[in-house]
Design a protein around this motif. Structure first.
Motif, PDB file in Angstrom:
ATOM      1  N   THR A 140       0.989  -1.643  -0.187  1.00  7.16           N
ATOM      2  CA  THR A 140      -0.327   0.083   0.126  1.00  7.16           C
ATOM      3  C   THR A 140       0.792   1.509   0.122  1.00  7.16           C
ATOM      4  O   THR A 140       0.809   2.475  -0.033  1.00  7.16           O
ATOM      5  CB  THR A 140      -0.774  -0.223   1.033  1.00  7.16           C
ATOM      6  OG1 THR A 140      -1.895  -1.358   1.210  1.00  7.16           O
ATOM      7  CG2 THR A 140      -2.010   1.562   1.053  1.00  7.16           C
ATOM      8  N   ALA A 141       1.874   1.603   0.831  1.00  7.20           N
ATOM      9  CA  ALA A 141       2.905   2.393   0.546  1.00  7.20           C
ATOM     10  C   ALA A 141       3.440   2.953  -0.601  1.00  7.20           C
ATOM     11  O   ALA A 141       4.237   3.952  -1.045  1.00  7.20           O
ATOM     12  CB  ALA A 141       4.011   2.292   1.674  1.00  7.20           C
ATOM     13  N   ILE A 163      -3.770   4.161   6.683  1.00  5.30           N
ATOM     14  CA  ILE A 163      -3.845   5.056   6.263  1.00  5.30           C
ATOM     15  C   ILE A 163      -3.658   6.501   6.734  1.00  5.30           C
ATOM     16  O   ILE A 163      -5.724   6.788   6.979  1.00  5.30           O
ATOM     17  CB  ILE A 163      -3.886   5.340   4.647  1.00  5.30           C
ATOM     18  CG1 ILE A 163      -3.499   4.165   3.677  1.00  5.30           C
ATOM     19  CG2 ILE A 163      -3.516   6.662   3.928  1.00  5.30           C
ATOM     20  CD1 ILE A 163      -3.726   3.695   2.514  1.00  5.30           C
ATOM     21  N   PRO A 183       0.243  11.263   2.264  1.00  2.00           N
ATOM     22  CA  PRO A 183       0.103   9.833   2.930  1.00  2.00           C
ATOM     23  C   PRO A 183       1.104   9.193   4.009  1.00  2.00           C
ATOM     24  O   PRO A 183       2.038   9.157   3.655  1.00  2.00           O
ATOM     25  CB  PRO A 183      -0.272   8.208   1.542  1.00  2.00           C
ATOM     26  CG  PRO A 183       0.362   8.802   0.679  1.00  2.00           C
ATOM     27  CD  PRO A 183       0.413  10.541   0.271  1.00  2.00           C
ATOM     28  N   TYR A 219      -2.980  10.864   7.127  1.00  5.31           N
ATOM     29  CA  TYR A 219      -3.116  11.870   6.188  1.00  5.31           C
ATOM     30  C   TYR A 219      -1.859  13.234   6.956  1.00  5.31           C
ATOM     31  O   TYR A 219      -2.755  13.757   7.812  1.00  5.31           O
ATOM     32  CB  TYR A 219      -3.924  12.500   5.040  1.00  5.31           C
ATOM     33  CG  TYR A 219      -4.201  11.283   4.191  1.00  5.31           C
ATOM     34  CD1 TYR A 219      -3.685  11.573   2.701  1.00  5.31           C
ATOM     35  CD2 TYR A 219      -5.142  10.078   4.157  1.00  5.31           C
ATOM     36  CE1 TYR A 219      -3.872  10.582   1.538  1.00  5.31           C
ATOM     37  CE2 TYR A 219      -5.654   9.755   3.754  1.00  5.31           C
ATOM     38  CZ  TYR A 219      -5.525   9.333   2.271  1.00  5.31           C
ATOM     39  OH  TYR A 219      -5.608   9.089   1.893  1.00  5.31           O
ATOM     40  N   VAL A 269       1.259   5.466   6.126  1.00  9.49           N
ATOM     41  CA  VAL A 269       0.765   4.020   6.245  1.00  9.49           C
ATOM     42  C   VAL A 269       0.994   3.672   7.886  1.00  9.49           C
ATOM     43  O   VAL A 269       2.383   3.923   8.830  1.00  9.49           O
ATOM     44  CB  VAL A 269       0.995   2.471   5.472  1.00  9.49           C
ATOM     45  CG1 VAL A 269       0.524   1.799   5.405  1.00  9.49           C
ATOM     46  CG2 VAL A 269       0.817   3.670   4.175  1.00  9.49           C
ATOM     47  N   ALA A 272       3.533   6.690  -0.141  1.00 12.00           N
ATOM     48  CA  ALA A 272       3.298   7.327   1.380  1.00 12.00           C
ATOM     49  C   ALA A 272       4.401   7.817   1.809  1.00 12.00           C
ATOM     50  O   ALA A 272       5.755   7.369   1.118  1.00 12.00           O
ATOM     51  CB  ALA A 272       2.933   5.963   2.152  1.00 12.00           C
TER      52      ALA A 272
END
Length: 367
Positions: free
Chosen positions: A261-262, A364, A345, A366, A347, A267
């Motif tokens: 995801t990162a 996540i 973002p 921000y 993580v 991120a």
């Protein structure tokens, strides 16, 4: 009795070569012929290539040092030299446990052929690996050391255990202010192979340019890491893990998802709340290309993460029960330091409780 006439004995990393002429077990003497001229200092090492040495894993002094110095001073690691088989690790762990040091991690130095042949079993028992190329290069043909290095690093990467590459990395800087280009390439290639740490020895122990050696090694590591495609590296580690192990545990699956995801959202950092350091280790295994901040209440875990896990920095807190507040403060520090700008973002990996093994959440935030 371990050597026979005709065999070689290598002294001081092979700078002095002896050939065995005769062995007298009754008087405990081995007569040798000196093969070359060399200047050696005190307490230098000695290697017996291809010989299975009949020596105990731990001497009485070793046990005393572990109990009365290591455990008494709450050290973080025990680096065990010349580990030959998995039972060596089990014995060391038992000595640690008997003396109140069950939490102390073991780094196994692979320095001979027997250790290399039993590497998979040793890797299963140990906490970390050190590829000690100096002694290993005396025990196996030097042209095969690079293959052994790559094999050991890759296997450690797949199971997520830290691996340190050491010995003679910038050897010429013991006396020279600048390394050779080959030495810089050696450091860079270790990073590209997947090592978590690189280590200097003689360069800083008795070298004339210790600060310069650390500086050039750090710069070389950073340059090598800038050439890594972290998305491809993540996929390679994940695929190798699934192929070798099968399904992932819950926490490892979350760590894998967090890194992926990162990468996907770009991120700026990953925050990990970890008490034992296990989750941080699993995140580091999947090789995120951004900073990983480990939040913990345990100083030993903080030192472990900050010193050994690739890309990780740590912060010790009084409590991590109020997770939301702690995360907001950490993200605010990112904005202040310039690591992240407003809207970037971040993580986060954490558990619902402060207990060990409770990691079950990835989200996540921000900046």
């Amino acid at each position: 009795t371990s050597v026979t006439p005709g065999q070689s004995i290598l002294v001081a990393d092979g700078s002095l070569v002896l050939t065995v002429l005769s062995c007298s077990a009754d008087v405990g003497e081995v007569s040798c012929r000196i093969g070359n001229n060399a200047s050696i200092g005190e307490r230098k090492n000695m290697n017996l290539p291809g010989v299975v040495v009949d020596l105990p894993t731990l001497t009485e002094k070793d046990i005393d040092d572990i109990a009365n110095f290591g455990c008494a001073n709450d050290v973080d690691f025990i680096a065990a030299s010349f580990v030959r088989k998995a039972s060596d690790v089990t014995l060391i762990r038992q000595v640690l446990s008997d003396n109140g040091g069950a939490h102390i991690k073991i780094i196994c130095k692979i320095e001979n052929l027997e250790g290399l042949e039993n590497y998979d079993d040793i890797l299963e028992e140990t906490d970390a690996i050190m590829v000690a190329r100096g002694d290993l290069g005396m025990e196996i043909p030097p042209e095969k050391v690079f293959l052994a290095q790559k094999m050991m690093i890759r296997s450690a990467n797949v199971v997520g255990k830290p691996v340190i590459t050491a010995t003679q990395m910038l050897e010429s800087m013991i006396t020279n202010p600048r390394p050779t280009r080959a030495e810089c390439s050696d450091v860079a290639n270790a990073v590209l192979d997947g090592t978590d740490c690189v280590m200097l020895s003689g360069e800083t122990a008795n070298g004339e340019h210790s600060e310069a050696a650390v500086t050039i090694m750090a710069r070389t590591c950073c340059e090598a890491e800038s050439a890594i495609n972290f998305d491809s590296l993540y996929q390679a580690v994940r695929n190798s893990t699934l192929r070798n192990i099968g399904i992932l545990s819950t926490s490892e699956s979350i760590a894998s998802s967090a890194v992926k995801t990162a990468i996907d959202v770009g991120a700026k950092a990953i925050i990990v709340c970890s008490q034992s350091g296990a989750t941080a280790q699993q995140v580091a295994k999947f090789r995120p290309g951004m900073e990983v901040t480990v939040l913990t209440t345990i100083k030993h875990t903080a030192r472990l993460c900050n010193g050994l896990f690739k890309g990780c920095k740590s912060k010790v807190l009084n409590s991590i029960n109020d997770t939301d507040k702690i995360l907001e403060e950490t993200v605010a520090e990112y904005r202040t330091s310039g690591l992240a700008s407003a809207g970037n973002p971040i993580v986060v990996v954490h558990g619902t409780t402060e207990l060990k093994g409770s990691t079950n959440t990835m989200k996540i935030m921000y900046a």
